[in-house]
Write an enzyme that holds these catalytic residues in place. Sequence first.
Site, short mmCIF file in Angstrom:
data_model
loop_
_atom_site.label_atom_id
_atom_site.label_comp_id
_atom_site.label_asym_id
_atom_site.label_seq_id
_atom_site.Cartn_x
_atom_site.Cartn_y
_atom_site.Cartn_z
N MET A 95 10.96 26.23 2.60
CA MET A 95 10.11 25.40 1.76
C MET A 95 10.95 24.41 0.95
O MET A 95 10.60 23.24 0.83
CB MET A 95 9.29 26.31 0.85
N TYR A 139 15.00 31.49 9.31
CA TYR A 139 13.77 32.20 9.63
C TYR A 139 13.58 32.33 11.14
O TYR A 139 13.95 31.44 11.90
CB TYR A 139 12.57 31.47 9.02
N ARG A 161 -12.54 0.76 14.28
CA ARG A 161 -12.41 1.58 13.08
C ARG A 161 -13.42 1.11 12.04
O ARG A 161 -14.23 1.88 11.58
CB ARG A 161 -10.98 1.48 12.54
N LYS A 210 0.85 -1.20 0.00
CA LYS A 210 0.00 0.00 0.00
C LYS A 210 0.88 1.25 0.00
O LYS A 210 2.08 1.16 0.29
CB LYS A 210 -0.91 -0.02 1.22
C1 LIG Z 1 -0.62 -1.51 6.75
C2 LIG Z 1 -1.39 -2.68 7.20
C3 LIG Z 1 -0.75 -3.89 7.48
C4 LIG Z 1 0.76 -4.03 7.47
O1 LIG Z 1 1.25 -3.51 8.67
P1 LIG Z 1 2.83 -3.43 8.95
O2 LIG Z 1 2.91 -2.98 10.36
O3 LIG Z 1 3.37 -2.40 8.01
O4 LIG Z 1 3.39 -4.77 8.72
C5 LIG Z 1 -1.54 -4.97 7.80
N1 LIG Z 1 -2.89 -4.87 7.87
C6 LIG Z 1 -3.53 -3.71 7.61
C7 LIG Z 1 -5.01 -3.66 7.73
C8 LIG Z 1 -2.80 -2.58 7.29
O5 LIG Z 1 -3.44 -1.43 7.05
#
Ligand SMILES: *Cc1c(COP(=O)(O)O)cnc(C)c1O
Length: 375
Positions: free
Chosen positions: A310, A262, A136, A37
Amino acid sequence: MIPGPGWIEVDVEAIARNVVVVRKAIGPATPLCGVVKADAYGHGIDLVLPVLMNAGITTIGVTANEEAHRARELGFRGRILRLRAALRDEVEDAASAGVEEWAGGLAHAREIDAAARAAGRRIPVHVSLNSTGLSRDGVDLGAGHGTAELVGIGRLAGVRPIGVCAHFPCEDEEDVAAGAEAFREQSAEAAGLLGAPPGVERHCATSYAALTVASSRFDLVRVGAALYGDTAAPVAGLRPALRLLSRIAAINAYPAGSTVGYDRGHRLAHAARLAVVPLGYADGYHRVLGGRAHALVRGHRVPAVDKLAMNSLVLDVSRVPEARIGDEVVLAGGQGGEAILAKDLEAASGQIAADLYTAWGRLLPRRARAGQGAS
Ligand SMILES: *Cc1c(COP(=O)(O)O)cnc(C)c1O
């Protein structure tokens, strides 16, 4: 390619080795869902997925449709699990890529059902349970309506429950062990209520859980962080796969008492040589790091002294008299014998490192480490 002012470098061999380390730690019995992801945690799905495919991984976890479609373009023929509740439009579009959806409650399963009708096919789903108390998107079997919700999901014509899942709120051994036990009981009950076929897949473990609490592994572990070498789990041999790099654009000397940057946020106690690096908060190097983080120049740790701009930041390179314009600057990862680790960035930013590097992945060009083929 003309080098940009900053870039990230991905060590695909480190990812390949991390897969081996994870497999060894969890044993051969449990299949691994490689999580890609957020464009493979900013490391780039184009670089990471071939490594996972070479390693024989046949299930991946995504969030965005783009990742699912790209995986198919890259020739991935295995299973694609979505790891969050998706919008109806996303579900409809992802059906052609064969994405298995994450069903977050009865009302959400109805959205998937509607998308299934629009797409003209049944959609396989993994039904999320609130066994771990993440609260969730899981069905809560402790609440009065949980049982009826699961029965309702099982009756939706467009939805085919093939898995039950949960997600842990904490990276804490006891918390994970307790959540896994609750999931063991509830997943069996849920499978019955859903009318799911025997052998319905149960999964809840992330990297931390899978590597720390064996009882959390069930039928599949969803491993992301460990593949990229960024997990709090106590496993030897995992290596960070990403470096953030730039170069020194200018160096100037300033007298003691000068203020830097800054808001006059830093004052020089001694005369100093200051190097300008063409990378700032708009490039994902968050402003909170200014005055708190360190970078590496010629293998030495040097402080980022100004409140970041920036698109630039200032390093005090007084300790490194040999520093020159054009020198490589490492803002995350190793150089020489030194390294800026995830925990250093976390201490400096007060954020988890993934909050930083997923932004770098979106904002900066990416290269495979030299000698490992182009990105
Ligand atoms: C991101 C995610 C994982 C993986 O988690 P890691 O800690 O990066 O191994 C597993 N399950 C869900 C639902 C996630 O969103």
